[in-house]
Design an enzyme around this catalytic site. Sequence first.
Site, PDB file in Angstrom:
ATOM      1  CB  CYS A 122       0.054   5.208  -0.530  1.00 37.98           C
ATOM      2  SG  CYS A 122       0.846   5.151   1.090  1.00 37.98           S
ATOM      3  CG  HIS A 268      -3.386   3.344   0.032  1.00 35.27           C
ATOM      4  ND1 HIS A 268      -2.482   2.330   0.261  1.00 35.27           N
ATOM      5  CD2 HIS A 268      -3.115   4.314   0.956  1.00 35.27           C
ATOM      6  CE1 HIS A 268      -1.700   2.667   1.275  1.00 35.27           C
ATOM      7  NE2 HIS A 268      -2.065   3.864   1.713  1.00 35.27           N
ATOM      8  CG  ASN A 299      -0.492   2.111   4.845  1.00 31.51           C
ATOM      9  OD1 ASN A 299       0.018   1.815   3.773  1.00 31.51           O
ATOM     10  ND2 ASN A 299      -0.818   3.352   5.165  1.00 31.51           N
TER      11      ASN A 299
END
Length: 343
Positions: A122, A268, A299
């Site tokens: 990420c 993020h 996500n």
Amino acid sequence: MAKIKPSKGAPYARILGVGGYRPTRVVPNEVILEKIDSSDEWIRSRSGIETRHWAGPDETVAAMSIEASGKAIADAGISAEQIGAVVVSTVSHFSQTPAVATEIADKLGTNKAAAFDITAGCAGFGYGLTLAKGMVVEGSAEYVLVIGVERLSDLTDLEDRATAFLFGDGAGAVVVGPSQEPAMGPTVWGSEGDKLDAIRQTIPWDRYRVGDVSELPLDSHGNVKFPAITQEGQAVFRWAVFEMAKVAQQALDAAGISADDLDVFIPHQANVRIIDSMVKTLKLPEHVTVARDIRTTGNTSAASIPLAMERLLATGEAKSGDTALVIGFGSGLVYAATVVTLP
């Protein structure tokens, strides 16, 4: 002793264009609930996620990247032939070699651009930005295409109550090029390998070579499970909330600005509670626009920051020239934060 000629690039680098691609299929929480014992209210309250996008058979890592990249190149006002390097961050391209970046560079029509993949979870987009900035300033490429792309639906265990609802698919891309003034701050990045088990792949690929499936996990139908991403939710949450706010502050300090100078915050998109906690800890003023793209995108790991950036600019919630703090964090555990001027 021979003297090596010094490299010569641009005085500074900046993001010149951004593009995104979200798969056509929108998946609401109700679909996730078909295989786990939970509720829509629980998923929304714990993560903020209402829907996510899942890729179809033709929406490959390469195909999604090409769509997002075409938009970023057009937004930057350059041609594909001017791209000198292509950097792709992904954990969901299943061919170990060659790098998917080479296919993308070719199909976009670049002039034999350098092309390679990185695996930084990420935080991968932030890592890619940092590499691109270095190339532009060093002079090895005038324009660099940075892509964050994931098909995490391929790495999701739909029977895992802790993670089944989290992940989505998509691609985001930016073009980094020359600037006559500072537009990308120093990167604060690092890793904490002592926490590598906090987010991990459930089964190493080589376990499938043994031929004995007796020790491999099975799904509810008795079939061997495909590897998936799993995490220790509470440990990751605590780390992200308490440690990543410190990293974000360090990035502000390194750029020589304060929270009051910010226009936009693009973290993020891991969990809306993490985002809200970071906003509180950083004491961001009310005028700062905060990306919460996770609500409808889920996500998407390396793709989450450029996708959120693209949406904020497209909706007018952020505008060209705004000062934005971006921070990615995840599997490794790794992290990267910097301050940028939006394209």
